[in-house]
Design an enzyme around this catalytic site. Sequence first.
Site, short mmCIF file in Angstrom:
data_model
loop_
_atom_site.label_atom_id
_atom_site.label_comp_id
_atom_site.label_asym_id
_atom_site.label_seq_id
_atom_site.Cartn_x
_atom_site.Cartn_y
_atom_site.Cartn_z
N GLY A 46 0.83 -1.21 0.00
CA GLY A 46 0.00 0.00 0.00
C GLY A 46 0.87 1.26 0.00
O GLY A 46 0.64 2.19 -0.77
N HIS A 87 8.41 -11.77 7.15
CA HIS A 87 8.84 -12.65 6.07
C HIS A 87 10.36 -12.84 6.15
O HIS A 87 11.06 -12.05 6.78
CB HIS A 87 8.47 -12.05 4.71
CG HIS A 87 7.02 -12.21 4.38
ND1 HIS A 87 6.11 -11.19 4.55
CD2 HIS A 87 6.32 -13.26 3.90
CE1 HIS A 87 4.92 -11.62 4.19
NE2 HIS A 87 5.01 -12.86 3.80
N TYR A 138 -3.37 -19.83 5.25
CA TYR A 138 -3.19 -18.67 4.37
C TYR A 138 -3.50 -19.05 2.92
O TYR A 138 -4.24 -18.36 2.21
CB TYR A 138 -1.74 -18.19 4.51
CG TYR A 138 -1.35 -17.04 3.62
CD1 TYR A 138 -1.78 -15.75 3.89
CD2 TYR A 138 -0.50 -17.23 2.52
CE1 TYR A 138 -1.39 -14.68 3.09
CE2 TYR A 138 -0.11 -16.18 1.72
CZ TYR A 138 -0.56 -14.89 2.01
OH TYR A 138 -0.17 -13.85 1.21
P1 NDP Z 1 1.42 -5.85 5.22
O1 NDP Z 1 1.51 -6.86 6.33
O2 NDP Z 1 2.56 -4.93 5.06
O3 NDP Z 1 0.09 -4.98 5.41
C1 NDP Z 1 -1.11 -5.59 5.71
C2 NDP Z 1 -2.19 -4.55 5.59
O4 NDP Z 1 -3.45 -5.17 5.82
C3 NDP Z 1 -2.05 -3.39 6.57
O5 NDP Z 1 -2.40 -2.19 5.93
C4 NDP Z 1 -3.10 -3.74 7.63
O6 NDP Z 1 -3.64 -2.60 8.28
C5 NDP Z 1 -4.16 -4.39 6.75
N1 NDP Z 1 -5.07 -5.24 7.53
C6 NDP Z 1 -4.79 -6.43 8.12
N2 NDP Z 1 -5.87 -6.89 8.77
C7 NDP Z 1 -6.86 -5.97 8.57
C8 NDP Z 1 -8.21 -5.87 9.00
N3 NDP Z 1 -8.79 -6.81 9.76
N4 NDP Z 1 -8.92 -4.78 8.64
C9 NDP Z 1 -8.36 -3.81 7.88
N5 NDP Z 1 -7.09 -3.86 7.42
C10 NDP Z 1 -6.34 -4.92 7.78
O7 NDP Z 1 1.13 -6.66 3.88
P2 NDP Z 1 1.87 -6.51 2.49
O8 NDP Z 1 1.78 -5.13 2.01
O9 NDP Z 1 3.19 -7.19 2.61
O10 NDP Z 1 0.97 -7.47 1.58
C11 NDP Z 1 -0.03 -6.96 0.71
C12 NDP Z 1 -0.72 -8.13 0.04
O11 NDP Z 1 0.24 -8.90 -0.69
C13 NDP Z 1 -1.39 -9.10 1.00
O12 NDP Z 1 -2.64 -9.48 0.46
C14 NDP Z 1 -0.45 -10.29 1.04
O13 NDP Z 1 -1.15 -11.49 1.32
C15 NDP Z 1 0.12 -10.28 -0.35
N6 NDP Z 1 1.45 -10.88 -0.48
C16 NDP Z 1 2.49 -10.40 0.28
C17 NDP Z 1 3.74 -10.94 0.13
C18 NDP Z 1 4.91 -10.45 0.93
O14 NDP Z 1 6.01 -11.02 0.78
N7 NDP Z 1 4.77 -9.43 1.76
C19 NDP Z 1 4.02 -12.04 -0.84
C20 NDP Z 1 2.84 -12.44 -1.59
C21 NDP Z 1 1.61 -11.87 -1.41
P3 NDP Z 1 -2.94 -1.98 9.61
O15 NDP Z 1 -1.68 -1.30 9.15
O16 NDP Z 1 -3.92 -1.02 10.13
O17 NDP Z 1 -2.67 -3.15 10.52
#
Ligand code: NDP
Length: 319
Positions: free
Chosen positions: A18, A185, A142
């Site tokens: 994001g 990770h 997951y």
């Molecule tokens: P992050 O862990 O950095 O961020 C997770 C985000 O999800 C945060 O903004 C968090 O909000 C939000 N979130 C989690 N739970 C809730 C909830 N119940 N309600 C509202 N918001 C929520 O994730 P990444 O940016 O690393 O990952 C983004 C996407 O990419 C995900 O879908 C992940 O599965 C996928 N992905 C990631 C990989 C990686 O290596 N990182 C690899 C492959 C896929 P808050 O900050 O408020 O907690």
Amino acid sequence: MNYIQTKVVITGGTGMVGNCIKTEINKDLNSNRIQYEFLSSKDVDLSNREAVLNYFKNKKYDYIIHLAANVGGLYKNMNGNAEIFSSNIKINENVLEACLKNDIGRGIFCLSSCIYPSKPSKFPMDETMIHEGPPHPSNEGYAYSKRMLEMQCRQYNEKYDTSFICVVPVNLYGPYDNFNLKDGHLLPMLMHRFHITRKYDEIVAYGTGKPLRQFLYAPDFAKIILRILFDTNVQGENIICCNNDEFTITTVVHNILDVMTMDKKNLKWLTEKADGCMKKTVSNKKLLTLYPDMKFTNFDDGLKETYDWFLNNYNNIRK
Ligand code: NDP
């Protein structure tokens, strides 16, 4: 001047991907024609159906980028399969329902290459093989939650004529990553661990070092997401997002140590620790057919930028 603004909502807007999208759109001088709203869990808990439906009501979003998920590294997955499955299923179901109820007909939904079968019929795996066999047991909560998201997007596209596109990134790394030593990770967790044990005689890495992994720099992924979102040639379908590199964990560890200017002779492998899946190679053929001009950040450059960001933001990072 009056013009109609397109509204894009980004769930998980405070996470690594994001924030990288935010950085990317800030470079675009035309971006004021598009209004982006980045959500955190503080804006709305996406696992709470009523809260989600209330939040989305009357917002008039045109597009969605759905990133929010309960996500983490191997150890978080192994210890939290049940909770991770449950929260992601709720989040995804609520977000999809809110999309349908509020006429959001186009969006990007984020899967992951680690949801693929652990024993596939061939490598590299392509977009058709997501459900070919069970995922690796270490992350089945997951994996199945993301597989259900893929199935739901496909069913909704068929039934409601939506264009929900599922992107499938490999391991992501970069600025704004989660450097937590327990839940993070592999790459950010190692970087953080090496950083704090730098002064000791011995630094440790877990497992045999033999598993193969693909890595994509999160700012590159952010660019891909925005490109696909506004590309009308792409309609509801799945697209794997990766570059051409694949490394053993040993190589990854050595490259991190090089970037951190640390001596490899102090490295000890705890080989009794879990390796996770040994190989999960996926193909970028479809992505590069769509975008033959796609450029990727070199792994060492990405590592260097990540380490600089980590050092410059150490007091505020997730650790
Ligand atoms: P992050 O862990 O950095 O961020 C997770 C985000 O999800 C945060 O903004 C968090 O909000 C939000 N979130 C989690 N739970 C809730 C909830 N119940 N309600 C509202 N918001 C929520 O994730 P990444 O940016 O690393 O990952 C983004 C996407 O990419 C995900 O879908 C992940 O599965 C996928 N992905 C990631 C990989 C990686 O290596 N990182 C690899 C492959 C896929 P808050 O900050 O408020 O907690």
